[in-house]
Design an enzyme around this catalytic site. Structure first.
Site, PDB file in Angstrom:
ATOM      1  N   THR A 199       0.853  -1.178   0.000  1.00  0.00           N
ATOM      2  CA  THR A 199       0.000   0.000   0.000  1.00  0.00           C
ATOM      3  C   THR A 199       0.892   1.233   0.000  1.00  0.00           C
ATOM      4  OG1 THR A 199      -1.707   1.178   1.193  1.00  0.00           O
ATOM      5  CG2 THR A 199      -0.223  -0.126   2.533  1.00  0.00           C
ATOM      6  N   TRP A 463      -3.825   5.720  -5.706  1.00  0.00           N
ATOM      7  CA  TRP A 463      -3.147   6.766  -4.943  1.00  0.00           C
ATOM      8  C   TRP A 463      -2.177   7.574  -5.794  1.00  0.00           C
ATOM      9  CZ3 TRP A 463      -5.310   7.853  -0.588  1.00  0.00           C
ATOM     10  CH2 TRP A 463      -5.844   6.867   0.231  1.00  0.00           C
TER      11      TRP A 463
HETATM   12  P1  AMP Z   1      -6.309   1.314  -0.267  1.00  0.00           P
HETATM   13  O1  AMP Z   1      -5.425   0.768   0.775  1.00  0.00           O
HETATM   14  O2  AMP Z   1      -5.596   1.750  -1.501  1.00  0.00           O
HETATM   15  O3  AMP Z   1      -7.432   0.367  -0.570  1.00  0.00           O
HETATM   16  O4  AMP Z   1      -6.959   2.665   0.278  1.00  0.00           O
HETATM   17  C1  AMP Z   1      -7.727   2.692   1.449  1.00  0.00           C
HETATM   18  C2  AMP Z   1      -8.269   4.076   1.677  1.00  0.00           C
HETATM   19  O5  AMP Z   1      -9.139   4.462   0.595  1.00  0.00           O
HETATM   20  C3  AMP Z   1      -9.118   4.229   2.907  1.00  0.00           C
HETATM   21  O6  AMP Z   1      -8.343   4.352   4.078  1.00  0.00           O
HETATM   22  C4  AMP Z   1      -9.894   5.499   2.565  1.00  0.00           C
HETATM   23  O7  AMP Z   1      -9.105   6.662   2.766  1.00  0.00           O
HETATM   24  C5  AMP Z   1     -10.149   5.331   1.087  1.00  0.00           C
HETATM   25  N1  AMP Z   1     -11.478   4.698   0.875  1.00  0.00           N
HETATM   26  C6  AMP Z   1     -11.740   3.420   0.573  1.00  0.00           C
HETATM   27  N2  AMP Z   1     -13.072   3.215   0.433  1.00  0.00           N
HETATM   28  C7  AMP Z   1     -13.671   4.406   0.656  1.00  0.00           C
HETATM   29  C8  AMP Z   1     -15.035   4.871   0.663  1.00  0.00           C
HETATM   30  N3  AMP Z   1     -16.070   4.077   0.376  1.00  0.00           N
HETATM   31  N4  AMP Z   1     -15.244   6.182   0.953  1.00  0.00           N
HETATM   32  C9  AMP Z   1     -14.226   7.023   1.238  1.00  0.00           C
HETATM   33  N5  AMP Z   1     -12.931   6.641   1.231  1.00  0.00           N
HETATM   34  C10 AMP Z   1     -12.646   5.356   0.950  1.00  0.00           C
END
Ligand code: AMP
Length: 562
Positions: A199, A463
């Site tokens: 990540t 990201w």
């Molecule tokens: P990742 O590890 O790339 O899957 O990113 C995770 C992050 O994406 C979370 O900590 C949030 O900041 C954002 N995220 C994921 N799902 C949502 C959602 N439904 N609404 C708002 N932010 C989200």
């Protein structure tokens, strides 16, 4: 009282992915798996799709062959096997073959800048890499920079491609063909590692999350429940979310467990392609980020406008990865598709919460609409709480904001090869993961993500590292200070804007900075380029000198709506 502890009388059957493979072999041999894959002989930028169709029995047989071939290449229990691949049946074979033989499937995000990608493969320590022919240009730099890598298997592509890339590069199909279809898997413990996914870190390089067989199986079970993903044998599932992004949200695992028909779209993720694929394969459920489903909604509306609507069987779409605009939920409603929002992270495997309504609240009601725009209650076996700066729970009033903490059997508490415990909060003797998300929680237990403490930008579900772009901007001689911040965007959710303070007496224009970054495009993908450049006399700082990005967004009117 309570002095005599009796042992339970249950079998100690481990929760491993082998159980999933054996179940698929025994019960669902005839179930179909369909993939659109790029025509290997079409050399254009966007090759035509070919339809590949086979059955669970073929996938399982080929997975055993792949495991056997990997074992012949020297892969042993605990070794990492990396993939750099889009969504298709061969990637699914790796999902089964690698963990079932006791090795660890390291899925690598193909959209990362090459230097991060190389860092991740090297840090993960993969011995073998499975790579789509579309990314063959990455093979020489990966082999040169990843000393542990002793073999690369190329999936798809024109005949002779692998052989032309050196003696460590082999053709995936030839390797599978050489493998034993009756390969016998070892008995694994459920605590053994099964997967590895990185990540993007807010500072420094990406960090690895290691999944276990147990966490993967428990996640797959919870994800399939009716009030979670509602996945059954009667479904045809299209995970558009990449298989390199947190196991495609676990859909391949839940789908295989349930015996669902599976459909994969590889590079064909634009709205019109997805609509065609959904129509031709009678897809009932899909998973993806908001940007993907906006594209689908565009294609569906356009087809209706042209008088040739697609005939879809689609019941619902699971949307997550970034905030889901209420307008998108309503748009999909009008198209007869139920949009369900989910929240999660790489660290949470990823499903943490799903926004399904409690009984008695209508989908179309005002309250229903309001709740569906939130991220929902935690799914079974996940606990969530929102705490203030002192670590106390905030009132469940849907208003008070705090840090979202989660805990559960598929939540990480540390990163691969890292001793840092910064991300863990101890409450009452228990470890909780600090998600870096700022949320409120209401009387229904619905989490509402309101902001992000993490200094990152999420655009189209992927990201963008603000720190990375800031550092590049700081290399420009006219820059005294630079901050790259997220600004709301209708299509992508967020887009980066650069806020710049120039050195006194220095002069440089927006065009100069755009060119400065363009000259460094070998280091990051083009979609990371800021959309806007804002020149300011100074940046707001905290007492310890950190740029206050939230204040910056507020000052320049760049906060998200609501
Ligand atoms: P990742 O590890 O790339 O899957 O990113 C995770 C992050 O994406 C979370 O900590 C949030 O900041 C954002 N995220 C994921 N799902 C949502 C959602 N439904 N609404 C708002 N932010 C989200």
């Amino acid at each position: 009282m309570g002095e005599i502890m009796i042992g339970n009388t249950m079998m100690d059957a481990p929760l491993t992915l082998l159980a999933l493979l054996e179940r698929a072999e025994e019960l669902f041999g005839d179930q179909e798996i369909i993939s659109w894959i790029p025509d290997p002989n079409d050399r254009s930028d966007r090759p035509r799709p070919l339809v590949h169709r086979y059955r669970y029995a073929d996938a399982c047989r080929r997975s055993r062959q792949l495991s056997s071939a990997l074992a012949n290449l020297g892969v042993q229990r605990g070794d990492r096997v990396a993939t750099l691949a889009t969504n298709h049946y061969r990637h699914l074979e790796a999902y089964l073959a690698v963990p079932c033989m006791g090795a660890v499937l390291h899925t690598v995000n193909v959209r990362l800048p090459p230097e991060q990608l190389i860092y991740i493969v090297r840090h993960g320590g993969a011995e073998v890499l499975l790579i789509d022919h579309l990314f063959a240009r990455l093979i020489p730099p990966l082999l040169a920079n990843c000393p542990a890598l002793r073999a690369v298997l190329v999936m798809g592509g024109p005949q002779g491609l692998a052989a032309s890339l050196g003696d460590k590069v082999f053709d995936y199909e030839a390797q599978v063909a050489s493998g034993d279809p009756y390969f016998v898997y070892p008995q694994l413990a459920e605590s053994e590692a099964s997967g590895l996914c990185y990540t993007s870190g807010t500072t420094g390089m990406p960090k690895g999350v290691v999944y276990s067989h147990r966490s993967t199986i428990l996640h797959a079970l919870s994800a399939a429940l009716p009030d979670t993903g509602n996945i059954s044998r009667h479904d045809t599932l299209l995970p558009v979310v990449p298989m390199f992004h947190v196991n495609a949200w676990g859909v391949p695992h839940s789908g295989l467990l349930a015996g669902s028909r599976l459909v994969f779209a590889s590079i064909y993720n634009d709205g019109a392609s997805l609509a065609r694929l959904m129509e031709s394969e009678r897809v009932t459920g899909g998973t993806g980020v908001p940007t993907i489903w906006m594209g689908l909604a565009d294609a569906l509306e356009e087809a209706i406008g042209a008088g040739h609507p697609y005939q879809l069987q689609l019941k619902s779409l699971l949307i997550g990865g970034s905030a889901v605009p209420e307008a998108l939920i309503q748009r999909l409603d009008r198209l007869g598709i139920q949009a369900i929002q989910g929240w999660g992270m790489t660290e949470t495997s990823p499903i943490g919460s799903i926004s399904r309504l409690p009984p008695g609240i209508d989908l179309g009601s005002e309250l229903g609409g309001h709740l569906r725009a939130k991220q929902g209650p935690p799914v079974p076996l996940i606990q969530a709480r929102v705490v203030d700066a002192s670590g106390a729970d905030v009132p469940r009033d849907g208003v008070t904001m705090g840090r979202l903490l989660v805990r559960g059997p598929w939540v990480a508490e540390r990163y691969y090869l890292s001793d840092s415990t910064d991300q863990v909060v101890q409450i009452g003797g228990q470890n909780w993961l600090d998600t870096g998300d700022i949320a409120s929680i209401d009387g229904y237990g619905f989490i509402d993500i309101r902001d992000r403490a993490k200094d990152m930008i999420k655009s189209g579900g992927e990201w963008i590292s603000s720190v990375f772009i800031e550092n590049l901007l700081m290399d420009h001689p006219a820059v005294a200070e630079a901050a790259v911040i997220a600004t709301p965007d209708h299509k992508w959710g967020e887009r980066p804007a650069a806020v710049l303070v120039l050195r006194s007496g220095a002069a440089a224009s927006e065009e100069d900075f755009r060119q400065h970054l363009m000259d460094r495009l070998d280091r990051f993908p083009k979609w990371w380029l800021p959309d806007r450049y804002i020149f300011v006399p100074e940046l707001p700082h905290s007492s310890v000198g950190k740029v206050l990005k939230r204040a910056l967004r507020e000052r320049y009117g760049l906060t998200p709506p609501g």
